[in-house]
Design an enzyme around this catalytic site. Structure first.
Site, mmCIF file in Angstrom:
data_model
loop_
_atom_site.group_PDB
_atom_site.id
_atom_site.type_symbol
_atom_site.label_atom_id
_atom_site.label_comp_id
_atom_site.label_asym_id
_atom_site.label_seq_id
_atom_site.Cartn_x
_atom_site.Cartn_y
_atom_site.Cartn_z
ATOM 1 N N HIS A 54 -8.149 64.062 -15.671
ATOM 2 C CA HIS A 54 -8.240 65.284 -14.681
ATOM 3 C C HIS A 54 -7.220 66.345 -15.298
ATOM 4 O O HIS A 54 -7.598 67.275 -15.338
ATOM 5 C CB HIS A 54 -7.685 64.612 -13.367
ATOM 6 C CG HIS A 54 -8.527 63.434 -12.588
ATOM 7 N ND1 HIS A 54 -9.841 63.865 -12.388
ATOM 8 C CD2 HIS A 54 -8.309 62.470 -12.018
ATOM 9 C CE1 HIS A 54 -10.558 62.885 -11.655
ATOM 10 N NE2 HIS A 54 -9.583 62.146 -11.498
ATOM 11 N N GLU A 71 -5.714 59.825 -14.865
ATOM 12 C CA GLU A 71 -5.133 60.937 -14.478
ATOM 13 C C GLU A 71 -5.194 61.948 -15.531
ATOM 14 O O GLU A 71 -5.052 63.308 -15.256
ATOM 15 C CB GLU A 71 -3.744 60.707 -13.703
ATOM 16 C CG GLU A 71 -3.669 59.890 -12.504
ATOM 17 C CD GLU A 71 -4.655 60.452 -11.231
ATOM 18 O OE1 GLU A 71 -4.733 61.546 -11.313
ATOM 19 O OE2 GLU A 71 -5.324 59.685 -10.732
#
Length: 405
Positions: free
Chosen positions: A30, A27
């Site tokens: 991202h 994550e």
């Protein structure tokens, strides 16, 4: 009760710790890529369910930790639907709402109005971060800890086996398999395991002579090191190494990076080969594992790491090293899985962006939504299949059958 708590600490806790680290890095891939392109982000979350920690930073990002550590996500500002890729009508509506609330030009801070190449990089940032994490871990392990290299010396040839029929002899040293140089006996096992009914070319050293041997592995059901039984290719060789042949090698940082990249290549190559053989009908897929199997693997690794030495400090260090290597392998797996062209995954978003780049317009929202549902069903089927394999290995159905009888 004490036994249950022990199983929980051995199997579930290491798995959740490793999974949390790997998902957090994914994550962050991202998140950091989006921040680099100036994308507005609402939330960065690790875990699901009720928040046990949350705060909002000066950029307006809510940082949250949920009580259920089984994943995480980044929520970009303006998310419209489950696909994450609205169509032209959805984009027009979103732009109007943003301009009405924040003024003209504010939409440029939202991901959906960034150039396609930036959006694609943001989506690919998660899997890329997984591969970077794996290379980082492998580099540390190969350069600081080092690896033992055990040459593939033939210690035993099973009578009546493909190896015996092919002409292997005790004492042979396997130097190449299918043209690939062999440094460690595990490389031979890995290649043979995925070569059932396929001839394999071996080069061996025998009494200072080079001998070429061709053997065809046969499918055999063997004990899985972490429990249960799986089918794989075997030729009937017992491999080992003489004590003076074993080397413990520490690589330079640069060489360790290259070695880490090779390790990732081998993991991905083995995975792709196994999937290809399943579609070709040469494998039955019983080596696929889901969360149960991964948790069982982490538990087996934990037990093995702790049982090596009675010294608690040495056992703790060995456990940390083992789980760190497990995290690298799991990170490669999660990175690969997310790149599959399934709409609910990162690879599916990249597939939608590829269409948009060619057609110069987003795919219709109804088609995207339908693709999302199909992708979700595909993932569910894959998880059910993997869980079925895990339960088979745990002999649960045999246990239930005994109760019924």
């Amino acid at each position: 009760m004490i036994g249950f708590l022990g199983q929980l600490l051995t199997y579930v806790v290491p798995f959740l710790l490793v999974l949390t680290v790997v998902v957090t890095i994914h994550e962050l891939g991202h998140f950091l890529t989006a921040r680099a392109f100036g994308v507005k982000i609402d939330r960065f979350a690790i875990g699901f369910g009720r928040a046990i920690f949350q705060r909002t930073d000066k950029h307006g990002v809510e940082w949250r930790i949920g009580w259920l550590p089984l994943g995480g996500y980044v929520k970009f500002a303006g998310d419209l639907d489950e696909t994450g890729v609205p169509d032209r009508a959805g984009l027009d509506e979103l732009r109007q709402r943003i301009v009405a609330a924040e003024g003209q030009g504010a939409e440029r801070d939202y991901m959906y109005f960034k150039p396609i190449w930036q959006r694609a990089l943001i989506v690919a940032g998660g899997p890329f971060a997984n591969f970077v994490l794996a290379i980082f871990i492998f580099t540390l392990l190969f350069s600081i800890v080092g690896v033992p290299l055990r040459p593939a010396r033939v210690m035993d040839v099973s009578e009546g086996s493909p190896a015996a029929a092919a002409g292997f002899q005790q004492g042979d040293l396997i130097t190449h398999v299918n043209g690939r140089a062999i440094e460690d006996s595990t490389e031979v096992i890995r290649i043979v395991a995925l070569s059932s009914d396929t001839p394999v070319n071996f080069t061996v050293e025998r009494n200072q002579e080079v001998v070429a041997i061709v053997a065809t592995p046969v499918r055999s059901v063997v004990d899985d090191p972490i429990g249960g039984r799986v089918s794989m290719g075997r030729i009937g060789l017992g491999l080992g190494s003489n004590r003076d042949e074993v080397r413990h090698v520490r690589y330079s940082p640069v060489a360790a990076i290259g070695k880490g990249a090779e390790e990732i290549r081998d993991i991905l190559g083995t995975t792709l080969k196994y999937i290809g053989r399943i579609f070709a009908g040469r494998e039955n897929g019983d080596q696929f594992s889901g969360p149960l199997g991964i948790a069982r693997a982490s538990g087996a690794l934990t037990n093995a790491a702790v049982s090596v030495t009675p010294d608690p400090v040495a056992a703790t260090l060995n456990l940390l090293l083992t789980l760190t290597q497990f995290a690298a392998i799991l990170s490669v797996g999660i990175g690969f899985l997310n790149l599959l062209p399934i709409p609910v995954l990162d690879g599916g978003h990249l597939m939608f962006y590829a269409y948009e780049a060619i057609a110069r317009r987003p795919l219709d929202a109804r088609i995207q939504a339908a693709g999302y549902r199909v992708g979700l069903a595909m993932l569910a089927c894959l998880m059910l299949f993997a869980t079925w394999n895990d339960l088979q290995k745990l002999n649960l159905f045999k246990f239930l059958g005994g109760l019924v009888a």
